[in-house]
Design an enzyme around this catalytic site. Structure first.
Site, short mmCIF file in Angstrom:
data_model
loop_
_atom_site.label_atom_id
_atom_site.label_comp_id
_atom_site.label_asym_id
_atom_site.label_seq_id
_atom_site.Cartn_x
_atom_site.Cartn_y
_atom_site.Cartn_z
N ASP A 38 11.15 4.72 -9.42
CA ASP A 38 10.91 5.31 -10.76
C ASP A 38 11.59 6.65 -10.91
OD1 ASP A 38 9.34 3.33 -11.38
OD2 ASP A 38 7.33 4.40 -11.71
N SER B 270 0.94 -1.22 0.20
CA SER B 270 -0.03 0.09 0.11
C SER B 270 0.80 1.23 -0.16
CB SER B 270 -0.76 0.05 1.11
OG SER B 270 -1.80 1.11 1.00
N LYS C 181 -0.47 -3.91 -3.33
CA LYS C 181 -1.99 -3.35 -3.24
C LYS C 181 -1.98 -1.94 -3.79
CE LYS C 181 -5.01 -2.25 0.78
NZ LYS C 181 -5.27 -0.76 0.30
#
Length: 419
Positions: free
Chosen positions: A329, A318, A343
């Protein structure tokens, strides 16, 4: 002479029409309205239905006629609050989303407490396996009875005090594991190894200070600030900022952020903590039911530019995955460990008029590179498996994942020095 007659006839017809409508309304008002009036229990059900109708992420409501679901439920009398709760649970179950659920008043209060204060119980974060429906451990809370007993991510909880968990909702299972300090509960577990065991736990107060720090210098005298973040609760942001500043003063030249077994928590806390490390760019995208994207950006006020490695595993979920995905990224950090939980859904809490509440999936998130990681997880840059180790071995020479992170940082520092 013709025109006045037409007008008068039109007025007469109009008055007759009004008279007919008035009589109809009076007639049906006497006999229909009492049948249409909702009871208090039906009003509560209707309140829950409207919240989901307005906020749920999937506009198809799992490919069903959501209005028909409401109409069918209201055809049956709801005699008491328990029947109403069961009707709401059945309605939500039709969405096939284990994260959208009813929270009874005590469960709603407990969930609010777990993100801001402290609680009593065994200290397990749990989820329902999307494929099998089994109750699976996301992660134990650091220092909890569950962690001390060796319960780990991906263990399956088959029974709670002899009650099969297949018959329980997530919140019913959590409620059975909570209780007074000193009381005991027995869990029947299916380990990742396939071994079935019974574990007896003594409930205790669960400390919710989510940040622990140490300055490590074992890597060729490279001062490394080790930060372990166990949960994104209401204290996480301020505590982690304090940890970075303290380690900077102590001379830290690189950092290891340990998100292993961190099940997530508050979305905003994950975003704010990402901003401590990232100077510019997108932190996360959120996508609502209309497919409209919103984004949260870095503010240009990162607290440190020092090299960073993030430790992740199957219990990283999460908000932890939001943070790990943003750092990966953006190229700000390398991820080391195992694939994360997966999740990628965001829930909001809604309080109902009787003190109960709904947790409703309102959006999904994507990483800055538009990766949807729900049920797939994030693959680390360097995969390193780890057999279960004792709590006191975390962040030491016995911790293979930690040692791999140290090697990555050392290599980075050598390259930076050569450059």
């Amino acid at each position: 002479m013709v025109f006045p007659v037409v007008v008068m006839m039109g007025q007469r017809l109009f008055r007759l029409g009004l008279l007919f409508v008035t009589i109809t309304l009076l007639w049906f008002g006497c006999w229909v309205s009492p049948g249409l009036a909702l009871t208090e229990e039906q009003k509560l059900f209707n309140e829950a239905w409207r919240i989901v109708n307005r906020a749920y992420v999937d506009s198809t409501f799992h490919h069903q006629d959501w209005s028909a679901v409401r109409q069918k439920a209201l055809q049956h009398p709801l005699k008491n609050r328990e029947e109403t709760y069961l009707a709401i649970q059945q309605m939500l179950a039709s969405l096939n989303d284990p994260f959208t659920r009813l929270l009874r008043p005590d469960q709603y209060r407990s969930l609010q407490t777990s993100t801001s204060g402290e609680l009593t119980g065994v200290g397990l974060q749990i989820a329902s396996d999307a494929k099998t429906g089994e109750l699976v451990v996301i992660a134990p809370i650091a220092g909890s009875p569950a962690e001390q007993a060796g319960i780990g991510p991906a263990d399956r909880i088959l029974k709670i005090d002899g009650m099969p968990t297949a018959n329980l909702t997530l919140d019913e299972a959590a409620e059975r594991m909570r209780g007074m300090i000193g009381s005991q509960v027995t869990l029947t577990l299916l380990r990742r190894t396939g071994e079935q065991v019974e574990v007896r736990l003594t409930r205790n107060r669960i400390a919710l200070n989510p940040v622990t720090t140490e300055l490590h210098t074992e890597a060729g005298n490279l001062p490394i600030g080790y930060i372990r973040l166990s949960q994104f609760n209401g204290n996480a942001t301020i505590e982690l900022a304090r940890a970075i500043k303290t380690l900077e003063k102590q001379g830290a030249q690189a950092y290891i952020l340990d998100l292993r077994n961190n099940p997530g928590g508050l979305l905003q806390a994950g975003i704010e903590i990402a901003r401590f490390w990232v100077d510019e760019g997108t932190i996360v995208y959120t996508v609502n039911r209309q497919g409209i994207q919103d984004s949260f950006e870095a503010t240009g006020q990162a607290l440190t530019q020092a090299p960073l490695v993030v430790l992740v595993n199957q219990g990283t979920a999460s908000a932890s995955e939001i943070l790990a995905g943003a750092l990966q990224d953006s190229g700000r950090a390398k991820l080391v460990g195992e694939k994360t939980f997966g999740k990628g859904l965001i829930q909001s809490l809604f309080e109902l008029s009787d003190g109960s509440g709904l947790a409703v999936t309102v959006a999904k998130y994507e990483t800055p590179n538009h990766r949807d990681i729900n049920q797939m997880g994030i693959m680390p840059d360097q995969v390193v498996s780890l057999e279960p180790i004792a709590r006191e071995q975390i962040g030491t020479a016995e911790d293979r994942q930690y040692q791999a992170a140290v090697e990555v940082l050392t290599h980075q520092m050598v390259l930076a020095g050569a450059t």
